[in-house]
Design an enzyme around this catalytic site. Structure first.
Site, PDB file in Angstrom:
ATOM      1  N   CYS A  20       0.762  -1.240   0.000  1.00 21.69           N
ATOM      2  CA  CYS A  20       0.000   0.000   0.000  1.00 21.69           C
ATOM      3  C   CYS A  20       0.793   1.291   0.000  1.00 21.69           C
ATOM      4  O   CYS A  20       1.947   1.324   0.390  1.00 21.69           O
ATOM      5  CB  CYS A  20      -0.868   0.046   1.251  1.00 21.69           C
ATOM      6  SG  CYS A  20      -1.903  -1.370   1.456  1.00 21.69           S
ATOM      7  N   GLY A  46       1.356   0.562  -5.249  1.00 19.75           N
ATOM      8  CA  GLY A  46       0.129  -0.242  -5.337  1.00 19.75           C
ATOM      9  C   GLY A  46      -0.649   0.141  -6.578  1.00 19.75           C
ATOM     10  O   GLY A  46      -0.965   1.321  -6.764  1.00 19.75           O
ATOM     11  N   ASN A 125      -0.707   1.228   5.686  1.00 22.62           N
ATOM     12  CA  ASN A 125       0.347   0.515   4.975  1.00 22.62           C
ATOM     13  C   ASN A 125       1.044  -0.385   5.985  1.00 22.62           C
ATOM     14  O   ASN A 125       1.543   0.111   6.998  1.00 22.62           O
ATOM     15  CB  ASN A 125       1.343   1.520   4.365  1.00 22.62           C
ATOM     16  CG  ASN A 125       2.517   0.851   3.656  1.00 22.62           C
ATOM     17  OD1 ASN A 125       3.578   1.445   3.523  1.00 22.62           O
ATOM     18  ND2 ASN A 125       2.352  -0.358   3.193  1.00 22.62           N
ATOM     19  N   GLY A 126       1.061  -1.681   5.720  1.00 22.49           N
ATOM     20  CA  GLY A 126       1.714  -2.604   6.634  1.00 22.49           C
ATOM     21  C   GLY A 126       0.884  -3.853   6.802  1.00 22.49           C
ATOM     22  O   GLY A 126       0.014  -4.163   5.971  1.00 22.49           O
ATOM     23  N   CYS A 260      12.190  -1.105   7.136  1.00 24.96           N
ATOM     24  CA  CYS A 260      12.309  -2.171   6.133  1.00 24.96           C
ATOM     25  C   CYS A 260      13.450  -1.864   5.165  1.00 24.96           C
ATOM     26  O   CYS A 260      13.422  -0.846   4.465  1.00 24.96           O
ATOM     27  CB  CYS A 260      10.994  -2.284   5.364  1.00 24.96           C
ATOM     28  SG  CYS A 260      11.102  -3.322   3.905  1.00 24.96           S
ATOM     29  N   TYR A 266      14.581  -1.270  -3.057  1.00 26.00           N
ATOM     30  CA  TYR A 266      13.714  -1.352  -4.231  1.00 26.00           C
ATOM     31  C   TYR A 266      12.412  -0.553  -4.176  1.00 26.00           C
ATOM     32  O   TYR A 266      12.065   0.138  -5.127  1.00 26.00           O
ATOM     33  CB  TYR A 266      13.384  -2.831  -4.498  1.00 26.00           C
ATOM     34  CG  TYR A 266      12.306  -3.031  -5.531  1.00 26.00           C
ATOM     35  CD1 TYR A 266      12.546  -2.715  -6.873  1.00 26.00           C
ATOM     36  CD2 TYR A 266      11.050  -3.501  -5.176  1.00 26.00           C
ATOM     37  CE1 TYR A 266      11.552  -2.872  -7.824  1.00 26.00           C
ATOM     38  CE2 TYR A 266      10.053  -3.668  -6.130  1.00 26.00           C
ATOM     39  CZ  TYR A 266      10.305  -3.357  -7.450  1.00 26.00           C
ATOM     40  OH  TYR A 266       9.338  -3.496  -8.397  1.00 26.00           O
ATOM     41  N   SER A 307      14.605  -1.637 -12.123  1.00 25.36           N
ATOM     42  CA  SER A 307      14.951  -1.895 -10.731  1.00 25.36           C
ATOM     43  C   SER A 307      16.446  -1.850 -10.426  1.00 25.36           C
ATOM     44  O   SER A 307      16.843  -1.501  -9.315  1.00 25.36           O
ATOM     45  CB  SER A 307      14.389  -3.269 -10.324  1.00 25.36           C
ATOM     46  OG  SER A 307      14.736  -4.241 -11.289  1.00 25.36           O
ATOM     47  N   ASP A 370      18.551  -5.193  -8.426  1.00 24.67           N
ATOM     48  CA  ASP A 370      18.524  -4.878  -6.991  1.00 24.67           C
ATOM     49  C   ASP A 370      18.392  -6.133  -6.126  1.00 24.67           C
ATOM     50  O   ASP A 370      18.863  -6.185  -5.007  1.00 24.67           O
ATOM     51  CB  ASP A 370      17.350  -3.934  -6.684  1.00 24.67           C
ATOM     52  CG  ASP A 370      16.023  -4.634  -6.901  1.00 24.67           C
ATOM     53  OD1 ASP A 370      15.747  -5.042  -8.047  1.00 24.67           O
ATOM     54  OD2 ASP A 370      15.271  -4.827  -5.925  1.00 24.67           O
ATOM     55  N   CYS A 406       8.294 -12.454   4.141  1.00 21.48           N
ATOM     56  CA  CYS A 406       7.974 -11.195   4.820  1.00 21.48           C
ATOM     57  C   CYS A 406       6.563 -11.300   5.386  1.00 21.48           C
ATOM     58  O   CYS A 406       5.637 -11.674   4.670  1.00 21.48           O
ATOM     59  CB  CYS A 406       8.040 -10.016   3.851  1.00 21.48           C
ATOM     60  SG  CYS A 406       7.550  -8.477   4.659  1.00 21.48           S
ATOM     61  N   CYS A 457      14.872  -3.595   9.653  1.00 16.96           N
ATOM     62  CA  CYS A 457      14.321  -4.944   9.566  1.00 16.96           C
ATOM     63  C   CYS A 457      15.109  -5.652   8.465  1.00 16.96           C
ATOM     64  O   CYS A 457      15.223  -5.142   7.345  1.00 16.96           O
ATOM     65  CB  CYS A 457      12.835  -4.936   9.208  1.00 16.96           C
ATOM     66  SG  CYS A 457      12.198  -6.626   8.996  1.00 16.96           S
ATOM     67  N   CYS A 460      13.737 -10.832   5.960  1.00 22.54           N
ATOM     68  CA  CYS A 460      13.740 -11.724   4.798  1.00 22.54           C
ATOM     69  C   CYS A 460      15.156 -12.109   4.366  1.00 22.54           C
ATOM     70  O   CYS A 460      15.325 -12.999   3.536  1.00 22.54           O
ATOM     71  CB  CYS A 460      12.964 -11.087   3.645  1.00 22.54           C
ATOM     72  SG  CYS A 460      13.521  -9.426   3.262  1.00 22.54           S
TER      73      CYS A 460
HETATM   74  S1  SF4 Z   1      10.977  -8.958   6.150  1.00 26.58           S
HETATM   75 FE1  SF4 Z   1      12.117  -7.983   4.461  1.00 26.58          FE
HETATM   76  S2  SF4 Z   1      10.569  -7.032   3.138  1.00 26.58           S
HETATM   77 FE2  SF4 Z   1       9.572  -7.549   5.101  1.00 26.58          FE
HETATM   78  S3  SF4 Z   1       9.675  -5.672   6.326  1.00 26.58           S
HETATM   79 FE3  SF4 Z   1      11.460  -6.913   6.857  1.00 26.58          FE
HETATM   80  S4  SF4 Z   1      13.085  -6.221   5.447  1.00 26.58           S
HETATM   81 FE4  SF4 Z   1      11.147  -5.501   4.642  1.00 26.58          FE
END
Ligand code: SF4
Length: 483
Positions: A20, A46, A125-126, A260, A266, A307, A370, A406, A457, A460
């Site tokens: 989003c 989005g 968003n989230g 994130c 990206y 990208s 990327d 994710c 974060c 992933c």
């Molecule tokens: S898991 Fe990866 S894509 Fe998801 S919020 Fe964390 S860094 Fe971002």
């Protein structure tokens, strides 16, 4: 090399999607024009559906459309009827990328409700990771739901908590109940609120255009509207916008943040500044760092459009190698649909990307993107560059290997979709058919962004998440009980 065309049809050029984009507006002008332009600026976050909700002085009206913002609203804007449907100067807007099974208006935002505290409209968003639990608890208390959206759960939690405990304590309680990522713009009657989860996982910024306030997922919205950025909404912060200006009504920071990393790699526009870090410069640094870690004595650096472009520029700059657009991407072939014949399907794939032979024929090529998720796209691109006469193809990736799902707002949900699961770099190199392959290191990524383990974060990439997720590793180190 042969490819199953049916697979390629829907994967060439396809990347993980954000769920989003969020916009909020508080001002004295008609809110529609401002929100509409803001949503168009954030179209990359989005493309499946959009919606705008505006408070008219007594109730909230909402219009939701499928497709791109300018396509979906086209008729209503051209015949002017949108202004009678959405009349008012406080509102929120939303762009959505829908996951499989919910590609219709029932999943579109914003979500609205008339409740004991009045009229509410929420753009989110989230992803709320404990939405199932919260939904069941609310159902037991008699709350009925219209959708399966976590945004509706978020809205119901908020309206109940605020109704029972007042604005400040209601937000405080809601924040302690909600687990996951949420960057939000919310209308409650004649006021606008912006708030963000205590880890600040997804971006949110606000600024001023004349005497209007604008809240948005990315700072580029403020640039496009000709406004000025005030600042990011801080993780754990709730800001109220009213006729007296803006004020912070709650601040609940945690000991760490978890922005994130994919926003920098990206998702976000390169002209945006996310939590004080310019995305374009970060991507240049990723490319430079990648060149230091995995240099190639090549003739030309070619990006995967669009990208890999900025990381490729950084890579070429660092090594003093020519940068060239060796792949043409047809911008009008983004959307694919089911084609009745094999030849139509095959042509649809070729329509998307075509090599520029003079750039790559007889050359040692460094091909930069990327990230790699499934690997199907990369395998295809390597093959068309090979067919165009490239003598060597060295693939370089501007982020580390994606090895885990994710749960916090991006559509990478299962491990089996990642090429890097249970494979070494050399095995992936063999699979995509390149002469060599290298990824940016985790340390290189953190250094390029300028944020470390306690501010990003990396779930992933590492399989360790900043939010507790059943069955996954959890990094515990925050002030709030709930985090
Ligand atoms: S898991 Fe990866 S894509 Fe998801 S919020 Fe964390 S860094 Fe971002």
């Amino acid at each position: 090399m042969d490819f199953p065309v049916q697979d390629l049809e829907n994967t060439v050029g396809q990347k993980p999607n954000e769920h989003c984009a969020v916009v909020g507006f508080y001002g004295t002008d008609s809110a529609f024009d401002w929100i509409y332009t803001s949503l168009r600026t954030l179209q990359h976050r989005g493309q499946e559906s959009s919606g705008i909700a505006i408070f008219d002085g007594s109730k909230i009206n909402v219009v939701k459309v499928m497709g791109l913002v300018n396509e979906g609203f086209k008729n209503l804007v051209e015949n002017g009827s949108i202004y009678s449907k959405l009349n008012g100067n406080i509102g929120v807007g939303h762009n959505r990328y829908s996951t499989a099974g919910s590609k219709d208006l029932s999943g579109a935002g914003p979500v609205t409700v008339s409740s004991m505290i009045g009229e509410l409209a929420l753009s989110h968003n989230g992803e709320i990771v404990n939405q199932g639990e919260l939904r069941e608890e609310l159902k037991k208390k008699g709350v009925t739901f219209q959708t399966q959206l976590d945004t509706e759960v978020l809205l119901m939690v908020l309206s109940r908590e605020i109704g029972e405990k007042g604005l400040k304590n209601g937000f405080k309680n809601a924040i302690s109940l909600l687990k996951g990522s949420y960057s939000c713009a919310l209308v409650i009657n004649d006021k606008l609120y912006a708030f963000r989860d205590p880890l600040g996982i997804r971006p949110l910024i606000f600024g001023q255009v004349g005497n209007h306030y604008v809240v948005a997922s990315e700072s580029s919205v403020l640039d496009v509207l000709g406004g000025k950025i005030i600042r990011d909404v801080e993780p754990g912060e709730v800001i109220e916008f009213s006729e007296t200006g803006f004020k912070v009504i709650l601040n609940s920071p945690s000991l760490r943040t978890a922005h994130c990393m994919f926003e920098y790699v990206y998702f976000s526009r390169p002209d945006s500044v996310i939590d004080g870090v310019e995305v374009y410069n970060t991507r240049i640094l990723m490319g430079r760092q990648l060149a230091k870690e995995a240099p190639v004595a090549a003739d030309v650096v070619v990006p995967v459009p669009d990208s890999g472009r900025t990381q490729a520029m950084g890579y070429a700059m660092e090594l003093g190698i020519e940068y060239s657009e060796g792949l043409f991407k047809n911008r009008y072939s983004e959307r694919t649909f089911i084609m009745p014949s094999q030849s139509l399907r095959s042509n649809a794939v070729k329509l998307k990307l075509n090599p520029i032979k003079s750039v790559v024929a007889g050359k040692k090529v460094v091909l930069i993107d990327d990230s790699i998720v499934r690997g199907t796209t990369m395998r295809y691109i390597v093959s068309i560059l090979r067919n165009a006469g490239a003598s060597e193809i060295h693939v370089r990736i501007g982020s580390p290997m994606i090895v885990a799902p994710c749960y916090l707002g991006v559509d990478m949900k299962t491990r089996d979709q990642f090429i890097a699961i249970n494979k070494s770099v050399s095995e992936i190199n063999l699979e995509i058919g390149s002469n060599s392959l290298a990824y940016l290191s985790l340390d290189g990524l953190k250094e390029s962004i300028g944020l470390g383990n306690r501010n990003l974060c990396l779930g992933c990439l590492t399989g360790e998440y900043p939010v507790k997720i059943q069955g996954e590793k959890y990094i515990k180190q925050t002030a709030l009980e709930s985090y």
